[in-house]
Design a protein around this motif. Structure first.
Motif, PDB file in Angstrom:
ATOM      1  N   LYS A  98      32.734  35.856  31.238  1.00 35.79           N
ATOM      2  CA  LYS A  98      33.572  36.948  30.742  1.00 35.79           C
ATOM      3  C   LYS A  98      34.958  36.887  31.372  1.00 35.79           C
ATOM      4  N   LEU A  99      35.005  36.603  32.660  1.00 38.81           N
ATOM      5  CA  LEU A  99      36.291  36.505  33.352  1.00 38.81           C
ATOM      6  C   LEU A  99      37.123  35.353  32.797  1.00 38.81           C
ATOM      7  N   LEU A 100      36.480  34.199  32.587  1.00 37.76           N
ATOM      8  CA  LEU A 100      37.202  33.025  32.096  1.00 37.76           C
ATOM      9  C   LEU A 100      37.710  33.228  30.672  1.00 37.76           C
ATOM     10  N   ASN A 101      36.924  33.934  29.867  1.00 36.78           N
ATOM     11  CA  ASN A 101      37.296  34.120  28.462  1.00 36.78           C
ATOM     12  C   ASN A 101      38.273  35.270  28.242  1.00 36.78           C
ATOM     13  N   LEU A 102      38.107  36.344  29.021  1.00 36.37           N
ATOM     14  CA  LEU A 102      38.888  37.554  28.771  1.00 36.37           C
ATOM     15  C   LEU A 102      39.892  37.882  29.865  1.00 36.37           C
ATOM     16  N   GLY A 103      39.733  37.256  31.030  1.00 36.06           N
ATOM     17  CA  GLY A 103      40.628  37.565  32.142  1.00 36.06           C
ATOM     18  C   GLY A 103      40.005  38.568  33.094  1.00 36.06           C
ATOM     19  N   ALA A 104      40.375  38.475  34.363  1.00 40.88           N
ATOM     20  CA  ALA A 104      39.790  39.338  35.392  1.00 40.88           C
ATOM     21  C   ALA A 104      40.077  40.813  35.147  1.00 40.88           C
ATOM     22  N   ASN A 105      41.218  41.106  34.516  1.00 37.10           N
ATOM     23  CA  ASN A 105      41.586  42.508  34.292  1.00 37.10           C
ATOM     24  C   ASN A 105      40.688  43.195  33.270  1.00 37.10           C
ATOM     25  N   ASN A 106      39.861  42.422  32.555  1.00 43.20           N
ATOM     26  CA  ASN A 106      38.951  43.008  31.573  1.00 43.20           C
ATOM     27  C   ASN A 106      37.550  43.238  32.137  1.00 43.20           C
ATOM     28  N   LEU A 107      37.357  42.940  33.405  1.00 44.04           N
ATOM     29  CA  LEU A 107      36.094  43.246  34.065  1.00 44.04           C
ATOM     30  C   LEU A 107      36.220  44.573  34.795  1.00 44.04           C
ATOM     31  N   THR A 108      35.159  45.342  34.782  1.00 40.68           N
ATOM     32  CA  THR A 108      35.164  46.598  35.529  1.00 40.68           C
ATOM     33  C   THR A 108      35.066  46.289  37.022  1.00 40.68           C
ATOM     34  N   ASP A 109      35.335  47.285  37.851  1.00 40.66           N
ATOM     35  CA  ASP A 109      35.209  47.100  39.301  1.00 40.66           C
ATOM     36  C   ASP A 109      33.795  46.663  39.662  1.00 40.66           C
ATOM     37  N   GLN A 110      32.820  47.276  39.008  1.00 38.21           N
ATOM     38  CA  GLN A 110      31.422  46.965  39.291  1.00 38.21           C
ATOM     39  C   GLN A 110      31.093  45.520  38.921  1.00 38.21           C
ATOM     40  N   GLU A 111      31.636  45.050  37.810  1.00 36.11           N
ATOM     41  CA  GLU A 111      31.394  43.670  37.381  1.00 36.11           C
ATOM     42  C   GLU A 111      32.061  42.671  38.323  1.00 36.11           C
ATOM     43  N   LEU A 112      33.248  43.001  38.818  1.00 34.81           N
ATOM     44  CA  LEU A 112      33.931  42.116  39.763  1.00 34.81           C
ATOM     45  C   LEU A 112      33.130  41.985  41.059  1.00 34.81           C
ATOM     46  N   ILE A 113      32.585  43.106  41.522  1.00 39.69           N
ATOM     47  CA  ILE A 113      31.760  43.064  42.734  1.00 39.69           C
ATOM     48  C   ILE A 113      30.502  42.244  42.483  1.00 39.69           C
ATOM     49  N   ALA A 114      29.895  42.416  41.307  1.00 44.48           N
ATOM     50  CA  ALA A 114      28.691  41.653  40.962  1.00 44.48           C
ATOM     51  C   ALA A 114      28.984  40.156  40.936  1.00 44.48           C
ATOM     52  N   LEU A 115      30.160  39.795  40.463  1.00 43.33           N
ATOM     53  CA  LEU A 115      30.554  38.389  40.420  1.00 43.33           C
ATOM     54  C   LEU A 115      30.678  37.816  41.828  1.00 43.33           C
ATOM     55  N   LEU A 116      31.164  38.626  42.751  1.00 43.26           N
ATOM     56  CA  LEU A 116      31.282  38.186  44.138  1.00 43.26           C
ATOM     57  C   LEU A 116      29.912  38.067  44.809  1.00 43.26           C
ATOM     58  N   LEU A 117      29.037  39.029  44.534  1.00 42.15           N
ATOM     59  CA  LEU A 117      27.727  39.052  45.191  1.00 42.15           C
ATOM     60  C   LEU A 117      26.781  37.977  44.664  1.00 42.15           C
ATOM     61  N   ARG A 118      26.829  37.766  43.347  1.00 39.50           N
ATOM     62  CA  ARG A 118      25.995  36.781  42.645  1.00 39.50           C
ATOM     63  C   ARG A 118      24.536  37.205  42.511  1.00 39.50           C
TER      64      ARG A 118
END
Length: 227
Positions: free
Chosen positions: A17-37
């Motif tokens: 989702k980040l690669l296709n839409l850009g980091a600004n289109n991820l919610t805060d929760q999704e960004l944290i999930a991406l970091l945690l894995r």
């Protein structure tokens, strides 16, 4: 002979989702999930990310590490990942110390709150030079409204020794029109600020479309300077 049905658990692909839409289109929760894995034995990565988001929103940057240690399942590796991301963001794009020339300058810095499904009431503490001291979520409400009391809004700015504040909240419905409750609350905050010696510079409403409503610009509850 029988065929065993495999239970397939779909996992959201936030990297894609980040690669296709850009980091600004991820919610805060999704960004944290991406970091945690991954999550932990009691919570999946989405649930754990939500708990971390709430923890960070109610913490100062200086005590984020100690607060993260209190979250079940957050080991040293996960905590280090979150802290490293926070520090990089602070170094390159941190808003603390940024000077606000006009209250609307704060809008781009609060965009990530605009798409929340519940109303978030935010307070930005400012120094006498109109530099940002801290940004905090004061209250999270139900789908259509959040309940805020002046003592909650001014508690941290008083500790910050702030000279002024800008308050803001999002409207999940998408409308920018302030409700009667919004107007009444703004009047109460302005009056309370005068008593406490902390100016309320503006109250801003955000929506997920990137639009905003400024009480100051609309001449509601505020008297604009004639200069």
């Amino acid at each position: 002979m029988y065929t065993q049905k495999l239970k397939i658990q779909t996992k959201p692909n936030f990297r894609e989702k980040l690669l296709n839409l850009g980091a600004n289109n991820l919610t805060d929760q999704e960004l944290i999930a991406l970091l945690l894995r991954t999550g932990n034995t009691k919570k999946n990565v989405i649930q754990l990310s939500k708990e971390i988001l709430i923890t960070l929103e109610n913490s100062k940057i200086t005590d984020a590490e100690s607060q993260l240690h209190k979250v079940f399942g957050m080991g040293e590796s996960k905590i280090c990942t979150i802290l490293a991301a926070l520090e990089l963001g602070r170094r390159f794009f941190g808003i603390a110390g940024q000077k606000i020339s006009h209250p609307s300058d704060i809008v781009p810095l609060l965009r990530h709150y605009a798409n929340r499904k519940q109303e978030n009431f935010i307070c930005v503490s400012l120094s006498g030079a109109n530099e940002i001291i801290a940004t905090r979520v004061v209250s999270i409400g139900i789908l259509t409204k959040t309940l805020v009391h002046p003592r909650e809004v001014f508690a941290d700015p008083l500790t910050d020794r702030a000279a002024a504040v800008i308050v803001a909240h999002n409207h999940p419905s998408g409308t920018l029109q302030p409700s009667q409750e919004d107007i009444a609350l703004t009047k109460r905050l302005v009056d309370a600020g005068k008593i406490l010696g902390i100016r309320v510079l503006d109250h801003i409403i955000l929506n997920a479309l990137g639009e905003y409503y400024s009480f100051l610009e609309e001449d509601i509850c505020f008297e604009r300077s004639s200069n």
